[in-house]
Write an enzyme that holds these catalytic residues in place. Structure first.
Site, PDB file in Angstrom:
ATOM      1  CG  HIS A   1      -1.990  -1.123   1.269  1.00 32.87           C
ATOM      2  ND1 HIS A   1      -2.612  -1.187   2.098  1.00 32.87           N
ATOM      3  CD2 HIS A   1      -2.344  -1.582   0.474  1.00 32.87           C
ATOM      4  CE1 HIS A   1      -4.461  -2.016   2.045  1.00 32.87           C
ATOM      5  NE2 HIS A   1      -3.074  -2.666   0.369  1.00 32.87           N
TER       6      HIS A   1
ATOM      7  CD  GLU B   1      -1.494   4.315   3.247  1.00 34.50           C
ATOM      8  OE1 GLU B   1      -2.883   4.099   3.945  1.00 34.50           O
ATOM      9  OE2 GLU B   1      -1.777   3.584   2.527  1.00 34.50           O
TER      10      GLU B   1
ATOM     11  CB  SER C   1     -23.980   3.177 -34.760  1.00 31.74           C
ATOM     12  OG  SER C   1     -23.284   1.893 -34.843  1.00 31.74           O
TER      13      SER C   1
ATOM     14  CD1 TRP D   1     -15.667   4.459 -38.928  1.00 32.48           C
ATOM     15  CD2 TRP D   1     -16.111   3.682 -36.156  1.00 32.48           C
ATOM     16  NE1 TRP D   1     -14.824   3.325 -38.173  1.00 32.48           N
ATOM     17  CE2 TRP D   1     -15.035   2.668 -37.189  1.00 32.48           C
ATOM     18  CE3 TRP D   1     -16.544   3.926 -35.079  1.00 32.48           C
ATOM     19  CZ2 TRP D   1     -15.223   1.559 -35.991  1.00 32.48           C
ATOM     20  CZ3 TRP D   1     -16.559   2.493 -34.651  1.00 32.48           C
ATOM     21  CH2 TRP D   1     -15.335   1.970 -34.351  1.00 32.48           C
TER      22      TRP D   1
ATOM     23  CB  THR E   1     -24.453  -4.306 -29.477  1.00 31.95           C
ATOM     24  OG1 THR E   1     -24.801  -3.538 -28.517  1.00 31.95           O
ATOM     25  CG2 THR E   1     -22.709  -3.791 -29.950  1.00 31.95           C
TER      26      THR E   1
ATOM     27  CG  ASP F   1     -21.823  -2.790 -34.802  1.00 32.14           C
ATOM     28  OD1 ASP F   1     -22.349  -2.452 -35.592  1.00 32.14           O
ATOM     29  OD2 ASP F   1     -22.416  -2.525 -32.977  1.00 32.14           O
TER      30      ASP F   1
ATOM     31  NE  ARG G   1      -9.774  -2.388 -31.478  1.00 32.62           N
ATOM     32  CZ  ARG G   1     -10.933  -1.792 -31.117  1.00 32.62           C
ATOM     33  NH1 ARG G   1     -11.223  -2.404 -30.349  1.00 32.62           N
ATOM     34  NH2 ARG G   1     -11.600  -1.613 -32.127  1.00 32.62           N
TER      35      ARG G   1
ATOM     36  NE  ARG H   1     -35.077  -5.307 -25.916  1.00 32.21           N
ATOM     37  CZ  ARG H   1     -35.257  -6.876 -26.445  1.00 32.21           C
ATOM     38  NH1 ARG H   1     -34.585  -7.298 -27.509  1.00 32.21           N
ATOM     39  NH2 ARG H   1     -35.558  -7.646 -24.896  1.00 32.21           N
TER      40      ARG H   1
ATOM     41  CB  SER I   1     -33.137  -2.282 -19.868  1.00 30.97           C
ATOM     42  OG  SER I   1     -34.176  -3.005 -20.753  1.00 30.97           O
TER      43      SER I   1
END
Length: 391
Positions: free
Chosen positions: A61, A63, A179, A181, A207, A211, A218, A310, A314
């Protein structure tokens, strides 16, 4: 996320805590599930004789590093640290014992630790050892730096950030779902920078099918880590041999239905060592509220969501979003059939619409990014005077 403390301070203690914050940030991306912590040691004459930061979970840690650097010069001196020193055994021994043994006479910390295993106990142990302890310096900045840790410790669920790329008329894709770009190269680079600060990235099978994303960090210098990739796939439609997201150094997890999913794909995923989390269904989807505590138990303190309208809807409906990054491109799709950022389920009167509080905005080439959080209503109590109006 980087925290920019003020350049002017009310006292020297704040100035040293600001330096602790700068040191702590050097551990960003590599210390989770631990908090980011920096520490400075002054000798009895007020000269800096040691400093350090927590570099990686399981290692020393801040300290301890600062005190070991100071050695005997720490005796009679002051320790500055942005978070209350721990007093329990975890991956490493308690810091309080090291502080007591060092001969430090004064400890100044930015804020107390919300961890129930600490939560003032570190302060009390130091005070019982006749060490002066002061806290509450740049406290807002200290809490903001470790907002993932603070949320996860208190709520036992990950801090959820929703990222969306939008046109100026609020669309995330054209009517065909395309989408790439929408936003520019600078925005995409900034998203990669954000990704590596999170323990995991959450997306959906929709998705992935649309895509075929890698969801890796990266195209930026000094990459520190690759977050876990988590896919919501209720029916387990994804064949792990087919999509890029299942490749690379970071593991991929799949969240699916307990009762209705493609067993062949699930068996193939298990054979490849892919972690599968099975959930109950809620309506036509998965029970997202039950997912969050499970991720918390798996030490996922922070979750970066990259998906469509969607899932965004949610999460918003379930009050599961803690922060928003909304990337606006200077484009107007001008199509009512284009995909909206949030689905049609929010048929609310204007006063009932979800309200956000803007944290900051910045320009990235031609795009604008809005960082926001859910608006926190201020409670009004009878008898209190509004200082702005006098009422």
């Amino acid at each position: 996320m980087p925290v920019h403390a003020p350049l002017l301070y009310q006292n020297i203690d704040e100035a040293y805590i600001a330096r602790c914050l700068a040191l702590a940030e050097l551990g960003a991306c590599t210390v989770s599930p631990n908090p980011m912590v920096g520490a400075i040691v002054l000798d009895a004459a007020g000269r800096k004789v040691g400093e350090g930061y927590h570099q990686r979970a399981g290692e020393a840690h801040a300290e301890v590093i600062a005190l070991e650097q100071a050695g005997d010069k720490a005796k009679g001196g002051t320790l500055y640290v942005n978070l209350e020193p721990c007093n329990h055994y975890g991956r490493t021994p308690p810091c309080t014992q090291k502080i007591i043994e060092s001969g430090i006479q004064r400890v100044v910390c930015g804020t107390l630790d919300p961890n129930p295993l600490v939560a003032g106990a570190g302060r009390d142990m130091l005070q019982n050892a006749r060490i002066s302890v002061r806290y509450g310096f740049l406290e807002a900045e200290c809490r903001r730096l470790n907002e993932f840790f603070f949320h996860a410790i208190v709520h036992k669920t990950p801090f959820v950030t929703l990222k969306l790329g939008l046109s100026l008329d609020g669309k995330i894709a054209n009517r065909h779902g395309e989408s790439q770009w929408l936003t520019g190269a600078f925005s995409r680079q900034y998203v990669h920078h954000l990704r590596q600060h999170y323990d995991a990235i959450l997306t959906t099978s929709e998705t992935v099918i649309a895509d075929d994303p890698q969801l890796t960090v990266r195209d930026i210098p000094n990459i520190k880590k690759q977050p876990i990739k988590i896919i919501l796939d209720r029916q387990f439609r994804l064949n792990p041999d087919k999509y890029q997201i299942f490749k690379g150094e970071a593991p991929t997890w799949v969240v699916t239905s307990k009762t209705s999913h493609n067993t062949a794909n699930a068996q193939k995923a298990r054979a490849q060592g892919i972690k599968i989390i099975e959930l109950d269904e809620a309506g036509t989807g998965l029970n997202l509220k039950s997912l969050m505590p499970q991720l918390g138990e798996l030490e996922i303190n922070s979750l970066f969501v990259e998906a469509g309208g969607r899932l965004a809807s949610s999460l918003l409906a379930e009050n599961l979003v803690n922060k928003f990054y909304l990337f606006y491109a200077p484009k107007i799709l001008k199509d009512q059939m284009a995909k909206a950022a949030f689905g049609p389920s929010f048929q609310l009167d204007l006063p009932d619409a979800p309200q956000l509080e803007i944290i900051q905005t910045r320009q990235l080439d031609q795009d604008w990014v809005v960082e926001a959080q859910p608006y926190k209503k201020v409670k009004h109590y009878p008898g209190l005077i509004n200082t702005a109006t006098g009422l």
